[in-house]
Write a protein that holds these residues in place. Structure first.
Motif, PDB file in Angstrom:
ATOM      1  N   PHE A 110       0.860  -1.187   0.000  1.00  0.00           N
ATOM      2  CA  PHE A 110       0.000   0.000   0.000  1.00  0.00           C
ATOM      3  C   PHE A 110       0.891   1.230   0.000  1.00  0.00           C
ATOM      4  CE2 PHE A 110      -2.217  -3.452   2.010  1.00  0.00           C
ATOM      5  CZ  PHE A 110      -3.500  -3.375   1.488  1.00  0.00           C
ATOM      6  N   THR A 156      -5.476   4.167  -0.631  1.00  0.00           N
ATOM      7  CA  THR A 156      -6.604   3.245  -0.431  1.00  0.00           C
ATOM      8  C   THR A 156      -7.684   3.904   0.437  1.00  0.00           C
ATOM      9  OG1 THR A 156      -5.045   1.421  -0.546  1.00  0.00           O
ATOM     10  CG2 THR A 156      -7.177   0.939   0.465  1.00  0.00           C
ATOM     11  N   PHE A 187     -10.084  -0.123   3.431  1.00  0.00           N
ATOM     12  CA  PHE A 187      -8.928  -0.656   4.148  1.00  0.00           C
ATOM     13  C   PHE A 187      -9.376  -1.372   5.430  1.00  0.00           C
ATOM     14  CE2 PHE A 187      -5.284  -0.448   7.024  1.00  0.00           C
ATOM     15  CZ  PHE A 187      -4.350  -1.104   6.228  1.00  0.00           C
ATOM     16  N   PHE A 204       3.723  -0.802   3.514  1.00  0.00           N
ATOM     17  CA  PHE A 204       3.354   0.548   3.050  1.00  0.00           C
ATOM     18  C   PHE A 204       4.634   1.225   2.581  1.00  0.00           C
ATOM     19  CE2 PHE A 204       0.233  -0.712   6.108  1.00  0.00           C
ATOM     20  CZ  PHE A 204      -0.968  -0.152   5.672  1.00  0.00           C
ATOM     21  N   SER A 242      -1.715  -2.779  -4.197  1.00  0.00           N
ATOM     22  CA  SER A 242      -2.859  -2.797  -3.271  1.00  0.00           C
ATOM     23  C   SER A 242      -4.136  -3.140  -4.028  1.00  0.00           C
ATOM     24  CB  SER A 242      -3.007  -1.450  -2.576  1.00  0.00           C
ATOM     25  OG  SER A 242      -3.005  -0.422  -3.535  1.00  0.00           O
TER      26      SER A 242
END
Ligand SMILES: [Zn+2]
Length: 354
Positions: free
Chosen positions: A37, A56, A61, A99, A321
């Motif tokens: 992500f 996102t 999420f 991330f 993602s």
């Protein structure tokens, strides 16, 4: 983007409808699915963005975290990396969450959901971004295009002649991927000059503020996340260049300096690294060598695939993602991979023999 998304979405729907995703989930053992992500975006926060796909939606999420917590084993990436290095068998249904860049929304919007479901995650920090001294080139470009005051641009970026309309937000959003692609082909040393020239031509109204989803977290927030025990940090360079387009000297500085900034601020040297952009031409043998010299145990690409014990630890694959629960299930269960392998077998079986 939209075409790819809807094609993937259609495939995902079919894989779930036929039960292939469920069967894949039950049968797949010994590999890990690593999801990538960037930011997480609250409702309405994406208004100033031309490309919201890196951010996102918060509600989705949260749903995704609930789904993964219920159906999968989400492990810290560090644990998975150690097991792969030692050739230890992975448990089944293993997933890791990562991330990239270090957006403030990771702290503000992603972490509460991770904490609620007790899901560990790794954040790869672009350390100059967290220091507040670097705004990555691609966000500078996006903000300048979103706030352009001219209606038309004609410009040469490296070897690529570009001509696009900037009269409306839709036209700017349509042009953005082509402009980004041209910049990604430049040697790193030419990015700043080309970016300055384009920004000047766009004549944007810049007030010093950037849209909330593009803001970085700070070191205090990173320390708070570290102290939770759920979040681990890896490095993602200092200024976010594409390492395969840097000289060895620049790549060395980017890798070592990001490692050192994390060591200083978070008290431990990072063991994991994620390549900016992360596709096959975005790093090379030189880059991998520098990472080993800097003491990194593993490095992660953006090339989709499953991480296996025999995968090169400096080229561990990650998926992007997902944009819906169906896409997430088709990816994480391994159904996309099963389908891809089946399609390849069919192509071979039906291709004319030589
Ligand atoms: Zn990045």
């Amino acid at each position: 983007m939209t075409a790819t998304f809807s094609r993937q979405q259609m495939t995902a729907t079919a894989l779930i409808g036929t039960g292939l995703a469920r069967r894949s989930r039950q049968k797949r053992v010994g590999d890990a699915c690593i999801l990538t992500f960037h930011g997480v975006c609250a409702s309405g926060e994406d208004a100033g963005l031309l490309d919201a796909s890196l951010h996102t939606p918060q509600k989705f999420f949260h749903e995704l975290c609930a789904h993964l917590a219920k159906n999968y084993r989400v492990l810290p990436l560090d644990v998975i990396s150690r097991m792969l290095t030692r050739n230890e068998p992975l448990p089944d249904r293993v997933v890791a969450l990562t991330f990239d860049d270090g957006y403030e929304s990771n702290y503000r919007l992603a972490y509460p959901a991770l904490r609620e479901f007790e899901l560990p995650a790794t954040i790869f920090l672009c350390t100059g971004f967290i220091d507040g001294t670097v705004q990555p080139w691609f966000t500078q470009l996006e903000v300048a295009m979103a706030r352009a005051t001219v209606r038309q641009i004609e410009i040469q970026i490296g070897a690529v002649p570009l001509r696009f309309s900037t009269a409306t937000q839709t036209e700017r959003a349509t042009a953005l991927p082509t402009v980004l692609r041209a910049f990604k082909q430049l040697p790193q040393s030419a990015v700043a000059e080309n970016l300055n020239r384009l920004v000047k031509a766009l004549q944007p109204v810049l007030d010093g503020n950037i849209p909330a989803p593009l803001r970085p977290m700070n070191w205090k927030q990173a320390r708070e996340l570290r102290d939770s025990g759920l979040i681990n940090f890896g490095a993602h360079t200092h200024t976010h260049p594409i390492l395969g387009r840097c000289t060895t000297e620049v790549a060395r500085h980017e890798i070592f300096h990001s490692r050192d900034r994390i060591s200083t601020e978070l008290g431990a040297a990072p063991a994991l690294f994620a390549y900016p952009n992360g596709h096959a031409y975005d790093y090379n043998a030189d880059t991998k060598h520098l990472l080993q010299e800097a003491g990194f145990r593993a490095a992660f690409t953006m090339i989709p695939g499953r991480a296996l014990p025999d995968t090169d630890p400096c080229e561990l694959p990650r998926y992007g993602s997902p944009e819906s629960l169906q896409q997430a299930e088709a990816t994480v269960s391994g159904a996309f991979e099963t389908f891809k392998a089946w399609r390849q077998r069919m192509r071979r079986a039906f291709s004319p023999s030589m």
